[in-house]
Design a protein around this motif. Sequence first.
Motif: not given
Length: 141
Positions: A108-114
């Motif tokens: 989820e954090t990676v998706a937000n970062l992306a």
Amino acid sequence: MDERPLMSSNKDTRIDDEAFSDADVADAAPTAAQSVTVAVRMQPVEHSQQPVFSNFTTVQAGSGVVFIDFGFFEPQTLAYLSRLGQPGVKVPEAIDGTLACRMALSIETVANLANQLNQLLRNAAAAQARTATVPGQSAER
């Protein structure tokens, strides 16, 4: 340094039935997930506010976690890498660099970062396109 990055989430918000009247709960129930923007202030710990320079990254998937390694190559190494593939340039078995930082992030954090990086890149491309236009010319003809 008081930076306020924005964080957004499109998760459904739980409603405490006791905090709202029955009419409020009934009105809120059929709504779809909403995007919410919240200002976030990060408090530095030790020297965490100091930026760490990186000119190389790798991404590896783990079990429910994504590892992002931020590394640093010396400028002469980068110059050497740019010559790889040219005649007479030997391809090394490995290249030495310095691990600057390793982050373990949830999916989820990676998706937000992306999403944040994509928005930053879109804004930068739009700004670059605006500055590349010739002054005095109009789009209308």
